[in-house]
Design a protein around this motif. Structure first.
Motif, mmCIF file in Angstrom:
data_model
loop_
_atom_site.group_PDB
_atom_site.id
_atom_site.type_symbol
_atom_site.label_atom_id
_atom_site.label_comp_id
_atom_site.label_asym_id
_atom_site.label_seq_id
_atom_site.Cartn_x
_atom_site.Cartn_y
_atom_site.Cartn_z
ATOM 1 N N ARG A 35 0.854 -1.185 0.000
ATOM 2 C CA ARG A 35 0.000 0.000 0.000
ATOM 3 C C ARG A 35 0.887 1.232 0.000
ATOM 4 N NH1 ARG A 35 -2.230 3.534 3.977
ATOM 5 N NH2 ARG A 35 -1.460 2.249 5.701
ATOM 6 N N ILE A 36 0.640 2.129 -0.957
ATOM 7 C CA ILE A 36 1.337 3.413 -0.951
ATOM 8 C C ILE A 36 0.585 4.319 0.023
ATOM 9 C CG2 ILE A 36 2.077 5.386 -2.321
ATOM 10 C CD1 ILE A 36 2.043 3.587 -4.763
ATOM 11 N N ALA A 37 1.243 4.684 1.108
ATOM 12 C CA ALA A 37 0.585 5.468 2.150
ATOM 13 C C ALA A 37 0.697 6.968 1.923
ATOM 14 C CB ALA A 37 1.174 5.105 3.518
ATOM 15 N N THR A 38 1.861 7.410 1.434
ATOM 16 C CA THR A 38 2.127 8.839 1.264
ATOM 17 C C THR A 38 2.930 9.044 -0.009
ATOM 18 O OG1 THR A 38 2.195 9.167 3.664
ATOM 19 C CG2 THR A 38 3.159 10.889 2.310
ATOM 20 N N HIS A 66 -6.002 12.275 -6.880
ATOM 21 C CA HIS A 66 -6.183 13.325 -5.880
ATOM 22 C C HIS A 66 -5.772 14.662 -6.485
ATOM 23 C CE1 HIS A 66 -6.299 9.811 -3.286
ATOM 24 N NE2 HIS A 66 -6.763 10.565 -2.298
ATOM 25 N N ASN A 67 -6.653 15.642 -6.450
ATOM 26 C CA ASN A 67 -6.371 16.947 -7.030
ATOM 27 C C ASN A 67 -5.299 17.668 -6.232
ATOM 28 O OD1 ASN A 67 -8.194 17.448 -9.352
ATOM 29 N ND2 ASN A 67 -9.769 16.947 -7.835
ATOM 30 N N MET A 68 -4.274 18.115 -6.953
ATOM 31 C CA MET A 68 -3.191 18.875 -6.351
ATOM 32 C C MET A 68 -3.310 20.316 -6.830
ATOM 33 S SD MET A 68 -1.346 16.634 -4.594
ATOM 34 C CE MET A 68 -2.926 15.962 -4.101
ATOM 35 N N VAL A 69 -4.032 21.136 -6.076
ATOM 36 C CA VAL A 69 -4.232 22.538 -6.423
ATOM 37 C C VAL A 69 -3.671 23.372 -5.291
ATOM 38 C CG1 VAL A 69 -5.867 24.343 -6.995
ATOM 39 C CG2 VAL A 69 -6.311 21.995 -7.720
ATOM 40 N N VAL A 70 -2.699 24.225 -5.610
ATOM 41 C CA VAL A 70 -2.097 25.089 -4.596
ATOM 42 C C VAL A 70 -2.868 26.394 -4.554
ATOM 43 C CG1 VAL A 70 -0.010 26.261 -3.865
ATOM 44 C CG2 VAL A 70 0.137 24.034 -4.986
ATOM 45 N N GLY A 88 -2.667 9.567 3.569
ATOM 46 C CA GLY A 88 -3.862 8.800 3.874
ATOM 47 C C GLY A 88 -4.365 7.950 2.728
ATOM 48 N N LEU A 89 -3.505 7.560 1.829
ATOM 49 C CA LEU A 89 -3.918 6.698 0.726
ATOM 50 C C LEU A 89 -4.209 5.291 1.244
ATOM 51 C CD1 LEU A 89 -1.286 7.859 -1.939
ATOM 52 C CD2 LEU A 89 -3.657 8.591 -1.720
ATOM 53 N N VAL A 90 -5.221 4.677 0.700
ATOM 54 C CA VAL A 90 -5.636 3.356 1.186
ATOM 55 C C VAL A 90 -5.677 2.370 0.030
ATOM 56 C CG1 VAL A 90 -6.984 4.330 3.087
ATOM 57 C CG2 VAL A 90 -8.093 3.911 0.877
ATOM 58 N N TYR A 95 7.975 8.509 -1.705
ATOM 59 C CA TYR A 95 6.770 7.830 -1.245
ATOM 60 C C TYR A 95 7.087 6.855 -0.117
ATOM 61 C CZ TYR A 95 8.698 4.755 -4.868
ATOM 62 O OH TYR A 95 9.532 4.007 -5.638
ATOM 63 N N GLU A 96 6.045 6.577 0.659
ATOM 64 C CA GLU A 96 6.136 5.574 1.729
ATOM 65 C C GLU A 96 5.268 4.388 1.338
ATOM 66 O OE1 GLU A 96 4.948 7.344 5.369
ATOM 67 O OE2 GLU A 96 6.728 8.626 5.536
#
Length: 570
Positions: free
Chosen positions: A488-491, A507-511, A537-539, A564-565
């Motif tokens: 599982r990729i967590a982060t 996941h939208n990456m909007v700054v 919090g990726l599941v 990544y973790e």
């Protein structure tokens, strides 16, 4: 359960084919990708959104779909042009995209236009095809003056075809398929009735083919003799005179090349795909192998004192899709690499980013809403494309600052809402990037669109998606490979530069900052961002995990690396 931290800070191996999806012992696995669409691989390791294209012109009828070829022309180092051949015509654009001229009544069909070979010396461009008299295209004293005429050969060598001696090249026996200039001579290859024969002109007298009495400066005639068919398809002037045939690669030996010293030496047996151009990069001649399933580089290897035709597309064979045209954009910058553009039969473009000194060999694929038919890279660095869209051939220019394809841009001091001049997109669905914000979609009507609010700068064109996906995550773990284990990729942290909206694993990456100065107000377009963006919090455990990046809107994008973790199920 074990947690492992890992990263990918380089994509210089490019998109890697599915056959290598388990080769985790190969170092290039960790600098490769499963998918790279509409991106440029940077030699420093990152990836960025590919440039859009600026619309120049479109042909609306009579030329024949697919019957087009773009050819670079250099009048001198500062005056460069793109010649576009279509059925019975050629058209000329200056390097900055300015249209200059159209010349009609040309003696070629659309089919011949798409297959024509060329060679240039000074102000003259020669066009070759076995079913067409060799043509001489010239620029006049001003850049709007262009002419075309048949080449008149003198003292053509003869051959007995069965009814007595005849000229080797003629209307009856066909014309050369290719040619090049080398050591003061014009070399011709592959006459239709003698496809394994080459002819070299007298020195300094390019259209005089007189063999005379074999004096050093007189013409040369030779034939490639071997145990297989060797129809000559391309000739290249480089470190040596190279001849590419249907079954093998040869070099012409002798220094200097004279009728008495010349020799033909076979080097490798791969064969070139007919009517595809070769390109030179870092001293190697790249060519599409016979059958169109591989890209090879013909290169002299000093350590072996021999020529080799190594496969360049070994890691990405799935991206070589029967090339029909090639061009090479040479970089003039210290921080960039050369790009080889292969136009595939299916209309996509495979891009090879190469910098041999740094072991950068990265393939990616460009796609557009249309069918790319041809490409040409000028000496000055500009790249022109001919793209079929909606029954028209569009001529487009690689534009570094554009975010859309076949686009028009309007910039004014006073605000405006209407963007005119869109006749080439009439009835098409388009999008707009105006004052940095995304608008659309719109349907072009009356050759224009109307934006929902006033702006000062607007680009309107066709959207193209940016997609990148890593190979299956295989972090180096003390217990060995994680193949077959659930992870599982967590982060995920993405380090980006000058980047707008994008998505990371959906996941939208909007700054967006909120507050007073210097943060922009909420009704302004989001600023580009440089730095690290993290999604947590990726599941979801899977046997194969990848990191996927895409852009649902046209925004600047440059990815420098990923960290990544990964949690490994015990």
């Amino acid at each position: 359960m074990v947690m492992v931290r890992a990263n990918q800070v380089s994509f210089t191996a490019g998109e890697i084919g599915p056959d290598l999806a388990a080769r985790i012992e190969v170092s290039r696995y960790y600098s490769g990708a499963k998918l790279l669409r509409n991106v440029l691989v940077k030699p420093q390791g990152g990836i960025k959104r590919r440039p859009g294209t600026a619309h120049l012109h479109d042909f609306t009828g009579g030329e024949g779909m697919g019957g087009v070829r773009c050819i670079p022309f250099a009048f001198n180092t500062e005056q460069t042009y793109c010649i576009v051949l279509t059925g019975g015509q050629f058209h000329v654009w200056r390097s900055d995209g300015l249209y200059l001229a159209t010349v009609g009544s040309c003696p070629w069909s659309a089919g011949i236009a798409a297959q024509a070979n060329h060679a240039q010396s000074a102000d003259t461009l020669l066009l070759f095809h076995p079913d067409m008299r060799t043509q001489r295209l010239r620029r006049g004293g001003v850049e709007t003056s262009w002419t075309i005429e048949d080449v008149t050969w003198s003292n053509v060598p003869q051959f007995n075809f069965g009814d007595g001696d005849e000229d080797m090249i003629s209307d009856a026996r066909g014309w050369p398929e290719c040619g090049t200039f080398h050591q003061g001579r014009l070399w011709l290859g592959g006459p239709r009735s003698r496809p394994a024969t080459f002819i070299a002109s007298k020195i300094g007298d390019f259209f005089n083919l007189d063999k005379g009495t074999t004096l050093d400066d007189e013409a040369i005639v030779g034939t490639i003799d071997s145990d297989q068919v060797n129809a000559i398809h391309q000739m290249v002037s480089g470190r040596a005179l190279q001849i590419f045939t249907s079954g093998a690669e040869h070099v012409i030996t002798g220094d200097p090349l004279t009728p008495k010293t010349i020799g033909v030496a076979e080097q490798t047996r791969r064969g070139i795909k007919r009517f595809t151009r070769t390109v030179e990069v870092d001293g190697a001649t790249l060519f599409a192998q016979r059958g169109g399933a591989a890209l090879r580089q013909f290169l002299f290897v000093d350590t072996e004192q021999a020529w080799r035709a190594d496969i360049a597309s070994l890691l990405a064979p799935h991206l070589v899709l029967d090339p029909i045209d090639m061009a090479a954009r040479k970089t003039a910058r210290q921080d960039d690499a050369d790009r080889v553009l292969m136009v595939n039969a299916n209309g996509s473009v495979t891009v090879l980013t190469t910098l041999r000194s740094q072991e950068v060999t990265a393939f990616s694929r460009w796609e557009t809403d249309g069918i790319v038919r041809s490409a040409a890279a000028l000496l000055s660095g500009e790249v022109f494309f001919a793209v079929e869209r909606g029954g028209r051939i569009h001529v487009e220019l690689w534009a570094e600052m554009r975010l859309l394809d076949v686009s028009k841009r309007r910039t004014e001091v006073s605000p405006f809402k209407v963007v005119p001049g869109l006749s080439h997109l009439e009835g098409r669905q388009v999008v707009a990037v105006a004052d940095g914000a995304f608008f659309g979609p719109f349907t072009v009507s009356g050759y224009s669109i109307t934006l929902p609010r006033q702006v000062r700068d607007a680009e309107v064109g066709l959207f193209f998606p940016v997609e990148a996906e890593t190979l299956p995550i295989e972090p180096r773990h003390p217990s060995g490979a994680v193949i077959g284990r659930r992870t599982r990729i967590a982060t995920i942290t993405a380090r980006v530069r000058n980047t707008g909206h994008f998505r990371l694993n959906n996941h939208n990456m909007v700054v967006r900052g909120v507050g007073g100065p210097p943060v922009a107000p909420l009704d302004s377009p989001p600023p580009v961002f440089t730095g690290d963006i993290t999604v947590r919090g990726l599941v979801g455990y899977r046997l194969q995990n990848t990191i996927r990046i895409d852009q649902p809107t046209p925004q600047p994008f440059e990815l420098l690396g990923l960290a990544y973790e990964v949690r490994i199920d015990s």
